[in-house]
Design a protein around this motif. Structure first.
Motif, PDB file in Angstrom:
ATOM      1  N   ARG A  10       0.811  -1.221   0.000  1.00  0.00           N
ATOM      2  CA  ARG A  10       0.000   0.000   0.000  1.00  0.00           C
ATOM      3  C   ARG A  10       0.848   1.277   0.000  1.00  0.00           C
ATOM      4  O   ARG A  10       0.334   2.363  -0.193  1.00  0.00           O
ATOM      5  CB  ARG A  10      -0.977   0.007   1.178  1.00  0.00           C
ATOM      6  CG  ARG A  10      -2.115  -1.004   0.972  1.00  0.00           C
ATOM      7  CD  ARG A  10      -3.266  -0.746   1.891  1.00  0.00           C
ATOM      8  NE  ARG A  10      -2.947  -1.018   3.280  1.00  0.00           N
ATOM      9  CZ  ARG A  10      -3.796  -0.824   4.288  1.00  0.00           C
ATOM     10  NH1 ARG A  10      -4.998  -0.345   4.062  1.00  0.00           N
ATOM     11  NH2 ARG A  10      -3.440  -1.106   5.524  1.00  0.00           N
ATOM     12  N   TRP A  39      -7.646  -0.079  -1.979  1.00  0.00           N
ATOM     13  CA  TRP A  39      -8.226   1.158  -1.440  1.00  0.00           C
ATOM     14  C   TRP A  39      -9.746   1.158  -1.472  1.00  0.00           C
ATOM     15  O   TRP A  39     -10.380   1.240  -0.418  1.00  0.00           O
ATOM     16  CB  TRP A  39      -7.639   2.366  -2.179  1.00  0.00           C
ATOM     17  CG  TRP A  39      -6.152   2.414  -2.013  1.00  0.00           C
ATOM     18  CD1 TRP A  39      -5.200   2.135  -2.951  1.00  0.00           C
ATOM     19  CD2 TRP A  39      -5.427   2.695  -0.801  1.00  0.00           C
ATOM     20  NE1 TRP A  39      -3.935   2.235  -2.418  1.00  0.00           N
ATOM     21  CE2 TRP A  39      -4.042   2.589  -1.101  1.00  0.00           C
ATOM     22  CE3 TRP A  39      -5.798   3.048   0.493  1.00  0.00           C
ATOM     23  CZ2 TRP A  39      -3.042   2.808  -0.150  1.00  0.00           C
ATOM     24  CZ3 TRP A  39      -4.815   3.271   1.452  1.00  0.00           C
ATOM     25  CH2 TRP A  39      -3.454   3.153   1.126  1.00  0.00           C
ATOM     26  N   GLN A  42     -10.818  -2.206   0.053  1.00  0.00           N
ATOM     27  CA  GLN A  42     -10.172  -2.426   1.359  1.00  0.00           C
ATOM     28  C   GLN A  42      -9.800  -3.890   1.640  1.00  0.00           C
ATOM     29  O   GLN A  42     -10.034  -4.419   2.740  1.00  0.00           O
ATOM     30  CB  GLN A  42     -11.051  -1.896   2.494  1.00  0.00           C
ATOM     31  CG  GLN A  42     -11.293  -0.413   2.428  1.00  0.00           C
ATOM     32  CD  GLN A  42     -12.767  -0.062   2.282  1.00  0.00           C
ATOM     33  OE1 GLN A  42     -13.607  -0.681   2.901  1.00  0.00           O
ATOM     34  NE2 GLN A  42     -13.076   0.937   1.485  1.00  0.00           N
ATOM     35  N   HIS A  44      -7.601  -6.925   2.668  1.00  0.00           N
ATOM     36  CA  HIS A  44      -6.465  -7.024   3.594  1.00  0.00           C
ATOM     37  C   HIS A  44      -5.668  -8.312   3.410  1.00  0.00           C
ATOM     38  O   HIS A  44      -4.761  -8.604   4.179  1.00  0.00           O
ATOM     39  CB  HIS A  44      -6.959  -6.897   5.045  1.00  0.00           C
ATOM     40  CG  HIS A  44      -7.293  -5.479   5.403  1.00  0.00           C
ATOM     41  ND1 HIS A  44      -8.144  -5.144   6.420  1.00  0.00           N
ATOM     42  CD2 HIS A  44      -6.887  -4.300   4.853  1.00  0.00           C
ATOM     43  CE1 HIS A  44      -8.250  -3.823   6.492  1.00  0.00           C
ATOM     44  NE2 HIS A  44      -7.501  -3.299   5.549  1.00  0.00           N
ATOM     45  N   ALA A  68      -2.251  -4.541   8.128  1.00  0.00           N
ATOM     46  CA  ALA A  68      -3.482  -3.772   8.339  1.00  0.00           C
ATOM     47  C   ALA A  68      -3.741  -3.608   9.826  1.00  0.00           C
ATOM     48  O   ALA A  68      -3.365  -4.456  10.634  1.00  0.00           O
ATOM     49  CB  ALA A  68      -4.652  -4.492   7.677  1.00  0.00           C
ATOM     50  N   ASP A 136      -1.493   4.558   5.529  1.00  0.00           N
ATOM     51  CA  ASP A 136      -2.435   3.454   5.332  1.00  0.00           C
ATOM     52  C   ASP A 136      -3.056   3.010   6.671  1.00  0.00           C
ATOM     53  O   ASP A 136      -4.183   2.517   6.705  1.00  0.00           O
ATOM     54  CB  ASP A 136      -1.782   2.273   4.597  1.00  0.00           C
ATOM     55  CG  ASP A 136      -0.468   1.818   5.201  1.00  0.00           C
ATOM     56  OD1 ASP A 136       0.406   2.673   5.430  1.00  0.00           O
ATOM     57  OD2 ASP A 136      -0.305   0.614   5.461  1.00  0.00           O
ATOM     58  N   TYR A 139      -5.811   5.488   7.298  1.00  0.00           N
ATOM     59  CA  TYR A 139      -6.901   5.096   6.389  1.00  0.00           C
ATOM     60  C   TYR A 139      -7.685   3.937   6.997  1.00  0.00           C
ATOM     61  O   TYR A 139      -8.923   3.936   6.985  1.00  0.00           O
ATOM     62  CB  TYR A 139      -6.288   4.704   5.042  1.00  0.00           C
ATOM     63  CG  TYR A 139      -7.279   4.446   3.927  1.00  0.00           C
ATOM     64  CD1 TYR A 139      -7.731   5.490   3.129  1.00  0.00           C
ATOM     65  CD2 TYR A 139      -7.733   3.163   3.644  1.00  0.00           C
ATOM     66  CE1 TYR A 139      -8.604   5.270   2.082  1.00  0.00           C
ATOM     67  CE2 TYR A 139      -8.614   2.923   2.593  1.00  0.00           C
ATOM     68  CZ  TYR A 139      -9.047   3.981   1.819  1.00  0.00           C
ATOM     69  OH  TYR A 139      -9.915   3.760   0.785  1.00  0.00           O
ATOM     70  N   ASP A 140      -6.965   2.951   7.544  1.00  0.00           N
ATOM     71  CA  ASP A 140      -7.622   1.794   8.167  1.00  0.00           C
ATOM     72  C   ASP A 140      -8.513   2.205   9.343  1.00  0.00           C
ATOM     73  O   ASP A 140      -9.581   1.631   9.544  1.00  0.00           O
ATOM     74  CB  ASP A 140      -6.581   0.783   8.673  1.00  0.00           C
ATOM     75  CG  ASP A 140      -6.000  -0.070   7.555  1.00  0.00           C
ATOM     76  OD1 ASP A 140      -6.549  -0.044   6.443  1.00  0.00           O
ATOM     77  OD2 ASP A 140      -4.988  -0.760   7.798  1.00  0.00           O
ATOM     78  N   VAL A 143     -11.690   3.337   7.850  1.00  0.00           N
ATOM     79  CA  VAL A 143     -12.418   2.188   7.294  1.00  0.00           C
ATOM     80  C   VAL A 143     -13.102   1.385   8.405  1.00  0.00           C
ATOM     81  O   VAL A 143     -14.286   1.025   8.321  1.00  0.00           O
ATOM     82  CB  VAL A 143     -11.453   1.276   6.483  1.00  0.00           C
ATOM     83  CG1 VAL A 143     -12.075  -0.084   6.186  1.00  0.00           C
ATOM     84  CG2 VAL A 143     -11.047   1.973   5.185  1.00  0.00           C
TER      85      VAL A 143
END
Length: 348
Positions: A10, A39, A42, A44, A68, A136, A139-140, A143
């Motif tokens: 990522r 992205w 998502q 993983h 992740a 990232d 971002y997680d 999410v």
């Protein structure tokens, strides 16, 4: 022989992915497919990328890692707030909060593991800063909190505030890259206008935000309207005094036109007098501030501050309103699970 760690896939741009696929004799469009899995969808695990051949998925597994963030523990407040403690792939813990109201579902996210600023009223300030969160990982957080919002309330996130653990402007590149991916149509597609970055006040980086023409909102954690008091509770004021912040915020506004908010926690017998309110009004008039958020103080074990009584709070509010200040009282959410403003400290 020392085995080199695999690169986190990522961390690659779409162009770098294209080069990788061409280098192993694959078509360029594979990069677009993988980028979408990483992205927008998502994914993983490489095995989840079902429109790629098993052979190609195995190759990627061989060359790259896909770390992740995972939910470690979740706590539910009586008022509907949900606090999560996330675990990073290298075993660090960091917290994020879902704050639901009828009209909004807001994610409060962290940008660092711990914090280096040592603000006297904040639980995170008493922790060491372990490291910055990668873009990232940020971002997680969004999410995972979005997933909680959909599961608990049947609605996606409407807003994101960078008001969790850490100082976002001391993790500048990762925060901006995370916001780029969160607001990209290739990522979560959220409007940057619904994102607010809160800073304890790093004047140089506020100016940098202006130069970079960012599109998100900015909040300054002010909490005192003169240098003597601010210095007492926020050591960062030594190197970033109020005058330098006023200049930086005006520059930011000239460059972007974006909304600016002042955050002001009321502490009993410290910054809650009408004289303090008057100083705040004068400061408000020096910067194109859209709103002052007056925040209820949430006590923490490590600090001796107290919350003023309701009469004192309302007198402070009324003084500001009388001076035609756009002001709002932000009632605390999630106090019963240490999820409120200033309480994040990785408690289970």
């Amino acid at each position: 022989m020392l085995k080199l760690a695999k690169k986190n896939i990522r961390q690659l741009s779409k162009e770098e992915l294209e080069q990788y696929f061409e280098g192993i004799g694959e078509k360029k469009f594979r990069a677009k497919q993988v980028y979408e899995w990483l992205w927008a969808k998502q994914a993983h695990r490489f095995e989840d990328m079902t429109n790629l051949s098993k052979d190609l998925r195995n190759k990627m597994e061989e060359h790259f890692s896909l770390p992740a963030l995972k939910v470690d523990t979740t706590q539910f407040s009586a008022d509907g707030t949900i606090k999560s403690r996330f675990r990073t792939v290298d075993g660090h813990l960091v917290e994020g909060v879902l704050i639901p109201t009828d009209e909004r579902k807001t994610a409060c996210v962290s940008s660092q593991i711990g914090c280096s600023l040592s603000c006297k009223f904040c639980a995170t300030g008493y922790m060491d800063r372990k490291r910055n969160l990668e873009f990232d990982e940020i971002y997680d957080e969004v999410v995972l909190i979005n997933k909680q919002s959909e599961e608990a309330y049947g609605k996606k996130l409407t807003n994101i505030v960078f008001m969790g653990m850490g100082e976002p402007l001391l993790n500048y590149k990762n925060v901006l890259k995370a916001i780029e991916m969160i607001s990209s149509p290739e990522g979560l597609g959220m409007s940057p206008r619904r994102i607010t970055v809160s800073t304890a006040g790093v004047a140089k980086m506020i100016r940098q935000l202006g130069d970079d023409k960012v599109r998100f909102k900015l909040a300054l954690s002010l909490h005192a309207a003169n240098d003597a008091k601010r210095h007492e509770i926020m050591p960062i004021n030594d190197t970033n005094n109020i005058k330098s912040l006023v200049e930086a915020l005006n520059y930011f506004y000239q460059q972007t036109g974006n909304e600016i908010t002042f955050e002001y926690i009321l502490f009993k017998d410290f910054n809650d007098s009408l004289q303090d309110a008057d100083e705040l009004v004068k400061l408000y008039r020096k910067v194109p501030v859209d709103l002052i958020n007056i925040i209820e103080y949430n006590p923490i074990d490590l600090a001796a501050f107290e919350k003023p009584d309701e009469d004192k709070t309302m007198a402070f509010m009324h003084y500001l309103e009388k001076q035609r200040v756009n002001v709002r009282l932000r009632r605390s959410r999630g106090k019963d699970i240490d999820a409120a403003c200033g309480q994040l400290a990785n408690k289970g």
